[in-house]
Design an enzyme around this catalytic site. Structure first.
Site, mmCIF file in Angstrom:
data_model
loop_
_atom_site.group_PDB
_atom_site.id
_atom_site.type_symbol
_atom_site.label_atom_id
_atom_site.label_comp_id
_atom_site.label_asym_id
_atom_site.label_seq_id
_atom_site.Cartn_x
_atom_site.Cartn_y
_atom_site.Cartn_z
ATOM 1 N N ASN A 9 0.863 -1.182 0.000
ATOM 2 C CA ASN A 9 0.000 0.000 0.000
ATOM 3 C C ASN A 9 0.896 1.227 0.000
ATOM 4 O O ASN A 9 1.486 1.576 1.019
ATOM 5 C CB ASN A 9 -0.893 -0.046 1.255
ATOM 6 C CG ASN A 9 -1.680 1.232 1.448
ATOM 7 O OD1 ASN A 9 -1.794 2.050 0.533
ATOM 8 N ND2 ASN A 9 -2.232 1.398 2.642
ATOM 9 N N TRP A 10 0.995 1.850 -1.157
ATOM 10 C CA TRP A 10 1.922 2.982 -1.279
ATOM 11 C C TRP A 10 1.375 4.268 -0.661
ATOM 12 O O TRP A 10 2.091 5.249 -0.549
ATOM 13 C CB TRP A 10 2.255 3.244 -2.758
ATOM 14 C CG TRP A 10 2.994 2.147 -3.446
ATOM 15 C CD1 TRP A 10 3.295 0.890 -2.940
ATOM 16 C CD2 TRP A 10 3.526 2.177 -4.767
ATOM 17 N NE1 TRP A 10 3.978 0.163 -3.873
ATOM 18 C CE2 TRP A 10 4.128 0.923 -5.011
ATOM 19 C CE3 TRP A 10 3.547 3.147 -5.780
ATOM 20 C CZ2 TRP A 10 4.745 0.623 -6.226
ATOM 21 C CZ3 TRP A 10 4.158 2.846 -6.981
ATOM 22 C CH2 TRP A 10 4.758 1.596 -7.203
ATOM 23 N N LYS A 11 0.091 4.265 -0.317
ATOM 24 C CA LYS A 11 -0.540 5.466 0.262
ATOM 25 C C LYS A 11 -0.313 6.663 -0.673
ATOM 26 O O LYS A 11 -0.231 6.489 -1.878
ATOM 27 C CB LYS A 11 -0.028 5.709 1.687
ATOM 28 C CG LYS A 11 -0.161 4.439 2.542
ATOM 29 C CD LYS A 11 0.060 4.674 4.003
ATOM 30 C CE LYS A 11 -0.107 3.350 4.744
ATOM 31 N NZ LYS A 11 0.021 3.506 6.202
ATOM 32 N N HIS A 94 -9.463 1.376 4.742
ATOM 33 C CA HIS A 94 -8.197 1.556 5.461
ATOM 34 C C HIS A 94 -8.427 2.528 6.633
ATOM 35 O O HIS A 94 -9.202 3.471 6.511
ATOM 36 C CB HIS A 94 -7.121 2.091 4.516
ATOM 37 C CG HIS A 94 -5.757 2.068 5.131
ATOM 38 N ND1 HIS A 94 -5.337 3.042 6.019
ATOM 39 C CD2 HIS A 94 -4.744 1.185 5.035
ATOM 40 C CE1 HIS A 94 -4.108 2.745 6.418
ATOM 41 N NE2 HIS A 94 -3.726 1.629 5.846
ATOM 42 N N GLU A 96 -6.791 4.917 7.703
ATOM 43 C CA GLU A 96 -6.559 6.335 7.386
ATOM 44 C C GLU A 96 -7.771 6.939 6.693
ATOM 45 O O GLU A 96 -8.075 8.115 6.863
ATOM 46 C CB GLU A 96 -5.288 6.467 6.528
ATOM 47 C CG GLU A 96 -4.047 6.242 7.392
ATOM 48 C CD GLU A 96 -2.863 5.650 6.668
ATOM 49 O OE1 GLU A 96 -2.827 5.671 5.421
ATOM 50 O OE2 GLU A 96 -1.957 5.133 7.353
ATOM 51 N N GLU A 166 -5.359 -4.694 10.711
ATOM 52 C CA GLU A 166 -4.320 -3.687 10.929
ATOM 53 C C GLU A 166 -4.615 -2.908 12.208
ATOM 54 O O GLU A 166 -5.373 -1.935 12.174
ATOM 55 C CB GLU A 166 -4.283 -2.706 9.744
ATOM 56 C CG GLU A 166 -3.979 -3.351 8.415
ATOM 57 C CD GLU A 166 -3.400 -2.340 7.437
ATOM 58 O OE1 GLU A 166 -2.280 -2.582 6.979
ATOM 59 O OE2 GLU A 166 -4.037 -1.314 7.165
ATOM 60 N N GLY A 172 2.661 2.353 10.708
ATOM 61 C CA GLY A 172 3.624 3.438 10.531
ATOM 62 C C GLY A 172 4.367 3.818 11.795
ATOM 63 O O GLY A 172 5.009 4.864 11.855
ATOM 64 N N SER A 213 3.524 -1.983 10.283
ATOM 65 C CA SER A 213 4.979 -2.043 10.487
ATOM 66 C C SER A 213 5.600 -3.383 10.107
ATOM 67 O O SER A 213 6.544 -3.846 10.756
ATOM 68 C CB SER A 213 5.339 -1.670 11.938
ATOM 69 O OG SER A 213 4.925 -0.343 12.223
HETATM 70 P P1 PGA Z 1 2.954 0.370 7.562
HETATM 71 O O1 PGA Z 1 1.467 0.584 6.944
HETATM 72 O O2 PGA Z 1 3.460 -0.925 6.999
HETATM 73 O O3 PGA Z 1 3.731 1.565 7.104
HETATM 74 O O4 PGA Z 1 2.789 0.296 9.043
HETATM 75 C C1 PGA Z 1 0.571 -0.476 6.802
HETATM 76 C C2 PGA Z 1 -0.739 0.009 6.250
HETATM 77 O O5 PGA Z 1 -1.228 1.056 6.656
HETATM 78 O O6 PGA Z 1 -1.353 -0.653 5.378
#
Ligand code: PGA
Length: 257
Positions: A9-11, A94, A96, A166, A172, A213
Site C-alpha cells: 500500500n503505497w498510500k 483503510h 486512514e 491492521e 507506521g 509495520s
Molecule cells: P505500515 O502501513 O506498513 O507503514 O505500518 C501499513 C498500512 O497502513 O497498510
C-alpha cells in the site's frame, strides 16, 4: 489451501516518474517469486503507468479506495468501472480513510458490495486503535467492523475476499503487533465472526493479512502463524529491496505448490 498474498500500500507516495522507477527496480525479482500473490497498490494517478510496466508479469494491481457509485456528480471520487479497467484489487476501509475522511462501517459495506458486483477483489481493512486495545475492547470492536463490512454478502462472495487486520497503533509506528496476538485476532475473532455469520468452511477459505509495520525483519513472525495468510505493507513497500525481500521470506514460509 489458501494462497498467500502480500500487498504493498503505497498510500499518498510516488509520482508517476517515481512509481515507474520503483516498479522497474523490483518487477523482475518480484515476479520470480512463485506460490504467492503479489499486489501493488499505487496512488490513482500512477495506476495506468504501473499497469503498463507489470503487464507481462504475474504481479497484480490494486487501488487504495473507490466510491460505490458507477458514475455521476461525485467530484474527486473514482468508480469501480474506472478501476476495473486497470486493477484486480481494491483496498477498502483503510484506517486512514476512516480516520481522516470519515469513512463509516456502512460506507465500507457499500463499497465492498459494489467492488464485488464489478469483479474487483476487496482488501477490507479492520483494526482497533490504541485506546481500544488498552481497554480490552479489541475483540468486540473488530467483530463489529467485520459484521457490518460483510453484511448482506453471500458465503461465495466472502470466500473470495481478503481482510487485512491492521491494529491502528501498529501502522507506521515501527511497533508491530506480536505474531501470536495478530494470529489470535485473525483466527479467533475475524474467522470466528465469519464462521458465525456464514459457516466454518467460508471462515477457513477467506484470506486474512496482518498489517502494521511489517518489514523483512519481522515478516516471518507473522507468516509462521497458522491463520495469517499474508501482509498489507505500507512503508516497506516503498523500498524495492525491502518489498522483494519480505515477499521472498513470506513465500518461502507459506508458498502454495
Ligand atoms: P505500515 O502501513 O506498513 O507503514 O505500518 C501499513 C498500512 O497502513 O497498510
Amino acid at each position: 489451501m489458501r494462497t498467500p498474498i502480500i500487498a504493498g500500500n503505497w498510500k499518498m507516495h510516488k509520482t508517476i516518474a517515481e512509481a515507474t522507477a520503483l516498479v522497474r527496480k523490483m518487477r523482475r525479482e518480484l515476479s520470480a517469486i512463485k506460490g504467492i500473490e503479489k499486489v501493488l497498490c499505487p496512488p490513482f494517478a500512477a495506476l495506468s503507468a504501473v499497469v503498463d510496466l507489470i503487464g507481462p508479469t504475474d504481479i497484480k494491481l490494486g487501488a487504495q479506495n473507490m466510491h460505490w457509485e458507477e458514475q455521476g456528480a461525485f467530484t474527486g471520487e473514482i468508480s469501480p468501472l474506472m478501476l476495473k479497467e486497470l486493477c484486480q484489487y481494491v483496498i477498502i476501509g483503510h484506517s486512514e480513510r476512516r480516520k481522516y475522511f470519515g469513512e463509516t462501517d456502512e460506507a465500507v459495506n457499500r463499497k465492498v458490495k459494489s467492488a464485488l458486483a464489478h469483479g474487483l477483489k476487496p482488501i477490507i481493512c479492520v483494526g482497533e486503535n490504541l485506546e481500544q486495545n488498552e481497554a480490552g475492547q479489541t475483540d468486540a470492536f473488530v467483530t463489529g467492523q467485520v459484521r457490518v463490512a460483510l453484511d448482506g454478502l453471500t458465503a461465495a462472495q466472502v470466500k473470495g475476499l481478503v481482510v487485512a487486520y491492521e491494529p491502528i497503533w501498529a501502522i507506521g509506528t515501527g511497533r508491530a503487533a506480536t505474531g501470536a496476538d495478530a494470529n489470535r485476532v485473525i483466527g479467533l475473532v475475524i474467522r470466528g465472526t465469519v464462521s458465525s455469520m456464514f459457516d466454518e468452511g467460508t471462515a477457513q477459505a477467506l484470506r486474512i493479512q496482518y498489517g502494521g509495520s511489517v518489514n523483512p525483519a519481522n515478516v516471518a513472525e507473522f507468516m509462521t502463524q497458522p491463520d495469517i495468510d499474508g501482509a498489507l505493507v505500507g512503508g516497506a513497500s516503498l523500498v524495492a529491496d525491502k518489498f522483494v525481500a519480505l515477499t521472498r521470506i513470506a513465500a518461502d514460509i507459506k508458498r502454495v505448490r
